[in-house]
Design an enzyme around this catalytic site. Structure first.
Site, PDB file in Angstrom:
ATOM      1  N   ASN A 245      64.042  -4.287  30.810  1.00 56.61           N
ATOM      2  CA  ASN A 245      64.721  -3.253  30.380  1.00 56.61           C
ATOM      3  C   ASN A 245      66.401  -3.361  30.823  1.00 56.61           C
ATOM      4  O   ASN A 245      66.671  -4.647  31.170  1.00 56.61           O
ATOM      5  CB  ASN A 245      64.633  -2.081  31.359  1.00 56.61           C
ATOM      6  CG  ASN A 245      64.568  -2.211  32.948  1.00 56.61           C
ATOM      7  OD1 ASN A 245      65.564  -2.542  33.489  1.00 56.61           O
ATOM      8  ND2 ASN A 245      63.459  -2.238  33.393  1.00 56.61           N
ATOM      9  N   LYS A 324      53.310 -19.587  22.805  1.00 58.23           N
ATOM     10  CA  LYS A 324      54.324 -18.625  21.958  1.00 58.23           C
ATOM     11  C   LYS A 324      53.476 -17.995  20.862  1.00 58.23           C
ATOM     12  O   LYS A 324      52.902 -18.701  19.837  1.00 58.23           O
ATOM     13  CB  LYS A 324      55.385 -19.352  21.351  1.00 58.23           C
ATOM     14  CG  LYS A 324      56.494 -18.646  20.772  1.00 58.23           C
ATOM     15  CD  LYS A 324      57.733 -19.427  20.104  1.00 58.23           C
ATOM     16  CE  LYS A 324      58.383 -18.566  19.336  1.00 58.23           C
ATOM     17  NZ  LYS A 324      59.650 -19.171  18.626  1.00 58.23           N
ATOM     18  N   LYS A 375      58.847  13.740  41.085  1.00 60.57           N
ATOM     19  CA  LYS A 375      58.628  12.697  41.553  1.00 60.57           C
ATOM     20  C   LYS A 375      58.748  12.413  42.989  1.00 60.57           C
ATOM     21  O   LYS A 375      57.826  11.991  43.689  1.00 60.57           O
ATOM     22  CB  LYS A 375      59.382  11.414  41.017  1.00 60.57           C
ATOM     23  CG  LYS A 375      59.213  10.890  39.631  1.00 60.57           C
ATOM     24  CD  LYS A 375      60.155   9.992  39.032  1.00 60.57           C
ATOM     25  CE  LYS A 375      60.001   9.597  37.494  1.00 60.57           C
ATOM     26  NZ  LYS A 375      60.881   8.551  37.272  1.00 60.57           N
TER      27      LYS A 375
END
Length: 444
Positions: A245, A324, A375
């Site tokens: 991210n 790969k 949360k």
């Protein structure tokens, strides 16, 4: 003063300290504070605002300190009537306790319409503010913005405590007890004078019979060990590709630096980022969520506070390809990946019960506070920091952030919005508030 007290080498011994008292109900504590500062060895003078005199009389401070409190901007008895300049030069430390919302706003704006605010602009002394006000006033975005501004201007903020207030409300906004305020200053100046030992021996040698609370706070500060996770994780798909991210790690690294400045022993567990290690921080580098979890669990037995600031990937590949992955080996134009859920690091750590205080981060793009509260409760955390990463001016990759700190007080959820500021300034405020929450939790 006892013989033990006379032999005690206080970090405030001989310091010229100006105690500012503004107009809040907590002003009654300032009399006890003045006496405690004198017992700690400081040379104390008092400055009162007009509002302060509605709660406590100048005569009280004169009796306690042996000096007439200063009240007026222009003193005809001083040379050229410029008594405020003389005071500004005299002071080494200025402590404003209580600091009302009004005084905070004036200081943040650089106003100088009375003796106290003029002194703060004219002095080279360290300035400490101890806010004290109604919980709604403290939580108001304007007050939080002023708090952040004061931090950027170099003021030292001592975070208010939570509890029952004079108005009947319950929440953050109470001025800490006088002994805790003295302990805070003792800790800071002991560290400053003994960089190689962090002031540890100085503070322990100053344990006196009248400072039990101070001793407890100092010892907590000496031994406070904080573990912080930061940055992204990388979940490999094959030898050259991975899931990740946009986290830069800037917030976690800023928190680590701020925690060291507060005297904590800091371990920083970081995903792959291009950031220098803050001075005084022990850094452990990891790549994957499982590696980060393993590092956190190993650190837990010696951790007092765990702050989960890392942006951990929710999923990883069920199987990592040995070579790969080639385009021509797939059917058509689609690639199907089989993913499995990663461990929830912060929830796992909280469930272990080894860290005394666990703080999460909730990076959301919608319904930010609602998801954060869920949360906080579901993962059984002590506090959580919520931020909106959909805003391109803050969050991932940015040098600034804007967050809301949610914490649990029994059955109640307390929200403290912190206005947009640099991640360094915001981290200073967050760490101070989290340490204050930890102290309250630890002493309850």
């Amino acid at each position: 003063m006892t013989g033990h007290d006379m032999n005690c080498k206080s970090a405030l011994q001989g310091r010229r300290l100006l105690l500012g008292v503004s107009g809040g109900i907590a002003a009654y504590k300032s009399a006890v504070l003045a006496r405690a500062l004198i017992r700690a060895g400081a040379e104390v003078r008092v400055v009162m605002t007009a509002g302060a005199k509605a709660f406590i009389q100048p005569l009280t401070f004169q009796a306690l300190t042996g000096h007439q409190p200063h009240e007026h901007l222009l003193n005809p008895e001083a040379e050229a009537g410029m008594g405020h300049i003389e005071l500004a030069r005299w002071a080494e430390i200025i402590l404003i306790a209580p600091t009302t919302a009004d005084v905070m706003a004036k200081l943040a704006a650089g106003l100088a319409d009375d003796l106290l605010t003029t002194l703060c602009l004219a002095t080279q002394a360290d300035i400490w503010v101890a806010p004290a006000m109604n919980q709604a006033m403290w939580a108001h975005p304007a007050t939080q913005r002023n708090q952040a501004t004061l931090s950027t201007l170099g003021y030292h903020l001592i975070q208010p405590e939570a509890g029952l207030q004079a108005c009947g409300d319950t929440g953050s906004g109470r001025m800490p007890e006088p002994e805790a305020l003295v302990a805070h200053l003792q800790h800071h100046y002991a560290q400053a004078s003994s960089p190689t030992t962090g002031g540890h021996q100085t503070r322990l040698s100053c344990a006196s019979s009248q400072a039990t609370v101070q001793d407890n706070v100092d010892q907590t500060r000496d031994k406070l060990r904080i573990t912080i996770t930061a940055g992204p994780t990388r979940e490999p798909l094959d030898p050259v590709r991975y899931l990740s991210n946009h986290s830069s790690g800037k917030m976690g690294f800023a928190l680590a630096e701020a925690a060291v400045q507060q005297g904590a022993d800091v371990t920083l567990i970081s995903g792959p980022v291009h950031l220098p290690t803050p001075e005084g921080v022990t850094r452990l580098d990891v790549d994957t969520a499982e590696q980060m979890l393993d590092a956190v669990l190993k650190a837990l037995p010696s951790t007092h506070m765990l702050i989960g600031c890392a942006a951990v990937a929710d999923y990883r590949a069920a199987t990592v390809a040995e070579h790969k992955i080639k385009k021509q080996s797939q059917n058509g134009d689609e690639l199907t990946l089989h993913l499995v859920k990663n461990p929830d690091i912060i929830a796992t750590a909280a469930a272990r019960g080894q860290a005394k205080f666990v703080v999460g981060f909730a990076a959301e793009t919608q319904d930010v506070e609602a998801y954060a509260e869920d949360k906080l409760i579901r993962k059984k955390l002590n506090a959580i920091v919520a931020n909106d990463v959909s805003d391109p001016t803050i969050g991932f990759g940015s040098d600034e952030n804007r967050v809301t700190l949610l914490s649990r007080r029994g059955e109640h959820i307390i929200r403290q919005p912190l206005p947009q500021a640099s991640k360094a300034a915001l981290s200073d405020t967050l760490i101070q508030q989290l340490i204050s929450l930890y102290d309250q939790h630890h002493s309850s």
